[in-house]
Design a protein around this motif. Structure first.
Motif, PDB file in Angstrom:
ATOM      1  N   GLU A  48      15.601   7.061   5.475  1.00 10.62           N
ATOM      2  CA  GLU A  48      14.731   8.234   5.635  1.00 10.62           C
ATOM      3  C   GLU A  48      14.167   8.262   7.057  1.00 10.62           C
ATOM      4  O   GLU A  48      12.960   8.152   7.280  1.00 10.62           O
ATOM      5  CB  GLU A  48      13.578   8.190   4.621  1.00 10.62           C
ATOM      6  CG  GLU A  48      14.002   8.251   3.173  1.00 10.62           C
ATOM      7  CD  GLU A  48      14.475   9.641   2.759  1.00 10.62           C
ATOM      8  OE1 GLU A  48      14.275  10.593   3.542  1.00 10.62           O
ATOM      9  OE2 GLU A  48      15.022   9.763   1.644  1.00 10.62           O
ATOM     10  N   PRO A  49      15.013   8.396   8.059  1.00 10.18           N
ATOM     11  CA  PRO A  49      14.534   8.303   9.445  1.00 10.18           C
ATOM     12  C   PRO A  49      13.490   9.354   9.809  1.00 10.18           C
ATOM     13  O   PRO A  49      12.569   9.072  10.584  1.00 10.18           O
ATOM     14  CB  PRO A  49      15.815   8.456  10.281  1.00 10.18           C
ATOM     15  CG  PRO A  49      16.803   9.119   9.374  1.00 10.18           C
ATOM     16  CD  PRO A  49      16.479   8.634   8.002  1.00 10.18           C
ATOM     17  N   GLU A  50      13.599  10.574   9.281  1.00  8.69           N
ATOM     18  CA  GLU A  50      12.626  11.606   9.615  1.00  8.69           C
ATOM     19  C   GLU A  50      11.253  11.284   9.040  1.00  8.69           C
ATOM     20  O   GLU A  50      10.221  11.464   9.714  1.00  8.69           O
ATOM     21  CB  GLU A  50      13.117  12.966   9.114  1.00  8.69           C
ATOM     22  CG  GLU A  50      14.344  13.476   9.869  1.00  8.69           C
ATOM     23  CD  GLU A  50      14.774  14.847   9.411  1.00  8.69           C
ATOM     24  OE1 GLU A  50      14.098  15.432   8.536  1.00  8.69           O
ATOM     25  OE2 GLU A  50      15.789  15.356   9.939  1.00  8.69           O
TER      26      GLU A  50
ATOM     27  N   ARG B  44      14.305   2.287  20.613  1.00  9.11           N
ATOM     28  CA  ARG B  44      14.238   3.500  21.436  1.00  9.11           C
ATOM     29  C   ARG B  44      14.037   4.739  20.563  1.00  9.11           C
ATOM     30  O   ARG B  44      13.290   5.654  20.915  1.00  9.11           O
ATOM     31  CB  ARG B  44      15.511   3.647  22.269  1.00  9.11           C
ATOM     32  CG  ARG B  44      15.680   2.563  23.318  1.00  9.11           C
ATOM     33  CD  ARG B  44      16.968   2.724  24.115  1.00  9.11           C
ATOM     34  NE  ARG B  44      17.177   1.548  24.959  1.00  9.11           N
ATOM     35  CZ  ARG B  44      18.150   0.668  24.807  1.00  9.11           C
ATOM     36  NH1 ARG B  44      19.054   0.836  23.839  1.00  9.11           N
ATOM     37  NH2 ARG B  44      18.245  -0.374  25.607  1.00  9.11           N
ATOM     38  N   GLU B  45      14.718   4.771  19.431  1.00  6.91           N
ATOM     39  CA  GLU B  45      14.653   5.947  18.558  1.00  6.91           C
ATOM     40  C   GLU B  45      13.256   6.154  17.982  1.00  6.91           C
ATOM     41  O   GLU B  45      12.742   7.279  17.979  1.00  6.91           O
ATOM     42  CB  GLU B  45      15.664   5.808  17.418  1.00  6.91           C
ATOM     43  CG  GLU B  45      15.650   6.970  16.434  1.00  6.91           C
ATOM     44  CD  GLU B  45      16.667   6.817  15.311  1.00  6.91           C
ATOM     45  OE1 GLU B  45      16.642   7.649  14.386  1.00  6.91           O
ATOM     46  OE2 GLU B  45      17.484   5.877  15.370  1.00  6.91           O
ATOM     47  N   PHE B  46      12.639   5.066  17.517  1.00  9.91           N
ATOM     48  CA  PHE B  46      11.399   5.223  16.762  1.00  9.91           C
ATOM     49  C   PHE B  46      10.124   4.892  17.544  1.00  9.91           C
ATOM     50  O   PHE B  46       9.061   5.440  17.230  1.00  9.91           O
ATOM     51  CB  PHE B  46      11.448   4.349  15.501  1.00  9.91           C
ATOM     52  CG  PHE B  46      12.455   4.796  14.500  1.00  9.91           C
ATOM     53  CD1 PHE B  46      12.286   5.981  13.792  1.00  9.91           C
ATOM     54  CD2 PHE B  46      13.599   4.047  14.269  1.00  9.91           C
ATOM     55  CE1 PHE B  46      13.224   6.395  12.865  1.00  9.91           C
ATOM     56  CE2 PHE B  46      14.540   4.455  13.342  1.00  9.91           C
ATOM     57  CZ  PHE B  46      14.356   5.634  12.637  1.00  9.91           C
ATOM     58  N   PHE B  47      10.210   4.019  18.525  1.00 13.90           N
ATOM     59  CA  PHE B  47       8.972   3.474  19.094  1.00 13.90           C
ATOM     60  C   PHE B  47       8.770   3.718  20.583  1.00 13.90           C
ATOM     61  O   PHE B  47       7.640   3.621  21.062  1.00 13.90           O
ATOM     62  CB  PHE B  47       8.912   1.963  18.821  1.00 13.90           C
ATOM     63  CG  PHE B  47       8.942   1.633  17.364  1.00 13.90           C
ATOM     64  CD1 PHE B  47       7.863   1.935  16.547  1.00 13.90           C
ATOM     65  CD2 PHE B  47      10.070   1.058  16.790  1.00 13.90           C
ATOM     66  CE1 PHE B  47       7.900   1.665  15.195  1.00 13.90           C
ATOM     67  CE2 PHE B  47      10.120   0.786  15.444  1.00 13.90           C
ATOM     68  CZ  PHE B  47       9.031   1.084  14.638  1.00 13.90           C
ATOM     69  N   LYS B  48       9.795   4.038  21.311  1.00 13.93           N
ATOM     70  CA  LYS B  48       9.639   4.148  22.762  1.00 13.93           C
ATOM     71  C   LYS B  48       8.695   5.288  23.141  1.00 13.93           C
ATOM     72  O   LYS B  48       7.735   5.085  23.908  1.00 13.93           O
ATOM     73  CB  LYS B  48      11.001   4.320  23.429  1.00 13.93           C
ATOM     74  CG  LYS B  48      10.921   4.315  24.954  1.00 13.93           C
ATOM     75  CD  LYS B  48      12.302   4.340  25.595  1.00 13.93           C
ATOM     76  CE  LYS B  48      12.200   4.308  27.113  1.00 13.93           C
ATOM     77  NZ  LYS B  48      13.539   4.281  27.757  1.00 13.93           N
ATOM     78  N   ALA B  49       8.933   6.479  22.630  1.00 10.80           N
ATOM     79  CA  ALA B  49       8.067   7.616  22.970  1.00 10.80           C
ATOM     80  C   ALA B  49       6.643   7.437  22.431  1.00 10.80           C
ATOM     81  O   ALA B  49       5.671   7.704  23.155  1.00 10.80           O
ATOM     82  CB  ALA B  49       8.684   8.918  22.461  1.00 10.80           C
TER      83      ALA B  49
ATOM     84  N   ALA C 228       0.824  -1.207   0.000  1.00 13.16           N
ATOM     85  CA  ALA C 228       0.000   0.000   0.000  1.00 13.16           C
ATOM     86  C   ALA C 228       0.860   1.259   0.000  1.00 13.16           C
ATOM     87  O   ALA C 228       0.423   2.315  -0.446  1.00 13.16           O
ATOM     88  CB  ALA C 228      -0.940  -0.005   1.206  1.00 13.16           C
ATOM     89  N   LEU C 229       2.089   1.129   0.509  1.00 10.06           N
ATOM     90  CA  LEU C 229       3.033   2.249   0.542  1.00 10.06           C
ATOM     91  C   LEU C 229       4.298   1.830  -0.196  1.00 10.06           C
ATOM     92  O   LEU C 229       4.991   0.910   0.224  1.00 10.06           O
ATOM     93  CB  LEU C 229       3.356   2.628   1.990  1.00 10.06           C
ATOM     94  CG  LEU C 229       4.428   3.703   2.209  1.00 10.06           C
ATOM     95  CD1 LEU C 229       4.047   5.010   1.525  1.00 10.06           C
ATOM     96  CD2 LEU C 229       4.673   3.922   3.701  1.00 10.06           C
ATOM     97  N   THR C 230       4.581   2.512  -1.297  1.00 12.05           N
ATOM     98  CA  THR C 230       5.723   2.128  -2.123  1.00 12.05           C
ATOM     99  C   THR C 230       6.927   3.047  -1.962  1.00 12.05           C
ATOM    100  O   THR C 230       8.024   2.715  -2.403  1.00 12.05           O
ATOM    101  CB  THR C 230       5.330   2.110  -3.618  1.00 12.05           C
ATOM    102  OG1 THR C 230       4.861   3.419  -3.998  1.00 12.05           O
ATOM    103  CG2 THR C 230       4.224   1.077  -3.860  1.00 12.05           C
ATOM    104  N   ASP C 231       6.729   4.193  -1.307  1.00  7.02           N
ATOM    105  CA  ASP C 231       7.820   5.157  -1.149  1.00  7.02           C
ATOM    106  C   ASP C 231       7.583   5.895   0.165  1.00  7.02           C
ATOM    107  O   ASP C 231       6.601   6.633   0.300  1.00  7.02           O
ATOM    108  CB  ASP C 231       7.825   6.136  -2.330  1.00  7.02           C
ATOM    109  CG  ASP C 231       8.990   7.117  -2.292  1.00  7.02           C
ATOM    110  OD1 ASP C 231       9.582   7.312  -1.209  1.00  7.02           O
ATOM    111  OD2 ASP C 231       9.289   7.722  -3.353  1.00  7.02           O
TER     112      ASP C 231
END
Length: 319
Positions: free
Chosen positions: A134-136, A185-190, A67-70
């Motif tokens: 693309e972390p942001e 921790r970077e993406f999911f903890k908060a 469903a998401l290609t980019d």
């Protein structure tokens, strides 16, 4: 106290002298109105296409579909469900009509947490690559999914009024985490903290479900405020963790499902032995719920019979 109120003491990390059994002491809710995944083949309310796989008795994302290609186009390509368009009052009334609120715990299972939803949308490989490339953008998508989950949890609390919400987000493979603890921790903890707080604000006990090995982040999950954890797969040091946290956390599961309950050709003797083994390991001290999360349910009648041979053995005098 009603029987339900007494059972809920286990989720307050007490020893009530009885081990609740998920198959007999719970009202289970996973309503069709919350279309995180179809019951069979078809599309969920994000437009992800699923295909029923008999081997696992559940739908999986259909191979070759995304469903998401980019990740940089997630604002254009990801279509969030319109939660305000659903008659939640009618849906909840229908789904809870037969619930025994006096004698059972009401338990709502909400699948596809933030990590699971990203890889349902774009596949495991693309989800992991997005964390690095693309972390942001990936974080922005995770945050948007969190916004949606927080709103949905509020609606669940208001209309379904479950005692416990079991929020699924798998972080572990069988013997290691699917990502490094630092990436978690970077993406999911908060974002997970926001989900936990939303459940508490809606008046629900928060149970976190994560399959696999999660020992490296276990302390942090507890500090985030989870009330219970499942399925406690045996690659984790579960008795060590229970010794450390049974006054702060309810332990749900802890059975060797892969090698016993779900193994083709498993015998009645093996089912009974595993049921007793896990009870002896985790029931002392209370704060334990008997719930083997499995693919097959053929073992359940034997499990229930064996469970009740041991369910009252672990009062405070046994500790």
């Amino acid at each position: 106290m009603t029987k339900r109120e007494q059972l809920l003491q286990v989720y307050a990390h007490k020893n009530i002298g009885y081990v609740p059994n998920f198959f007999t002491d719970f009202n289970f809710l996973q309503p069709a109105a919350v279309n995180e995944r179809p019951q069979g083949s078809g599309k969920d309310w994000f437009g992800v296409e699923w295909e029923y796989v008999d081997l696992v008795k559940a739908p999986m994302v259909k191979p070759g579909t995304k469903a998401l290609t980019d990740i940089t186009k997630w604002l254009e390509q990801v279509h969030f469900p319109d939660l305000d368009s659903i008659d939640w009052e009618a849906a909840a009334a229908k789904e809870t009509a037969d619930a025994d609120r006096e004698n059972k715990i009401t338990y709502f299972m909400l699948i596809n947490g933030m990590f699971e939803r990203t890889h349902a949308l774009m596949g495991f490989e693309d989800a992991f690559m997005a964390m690095y490339d693309e972390p942001e953008e990936y974080q922005a998508l995770v945050d948007a999914i969190t916004d949606y989950k927080v709103k949905l949890i509020g609606l669940i609390g208001k209309y379904y009024k479950p005692d416990v919400i079991c929020f699924h987000d798998d972080y572990g493979a069988n013997d290691r985490m699917l990502m490094s603890p630092d990436l978690w921790r970077e993406f999911f903890k908060a974002p997970l903290k926001r989900v936990i707080d939303a459940a508490h604000e809606a008046g629900m006990i928060y149970e976190h479900h994560s399959c696999g090995y999660i020992a490296p982040i276990f302390d942090e999950l507890v500090d985030l405020g989870i009330d219970a954890i499942d399925p406690l797969q045996i690659t984790n040091p579960i008795r060590e963790l229970k010794d450390k946290y049974q006054d702060r956390l309810t332990f749900v599961g802890g059975y060797d499902t892969q090698n016993v309950y779900d193994r083709p050709g498993v015998t009645e003797e093996e089912i009974r032995r595993e049921t007793q083994r896990t009870m002896d390991l985790l029931a002392p001290g209370g704060s334990f719920v008997a719930f083997p999360l499995t693919v097959s349910f053929d073992f359940v009648p034997i499990f229930i019979d064996e469970h009740y041979k041991h369910a009252f053995k672990y009062g405070d005098h046994q500790n």
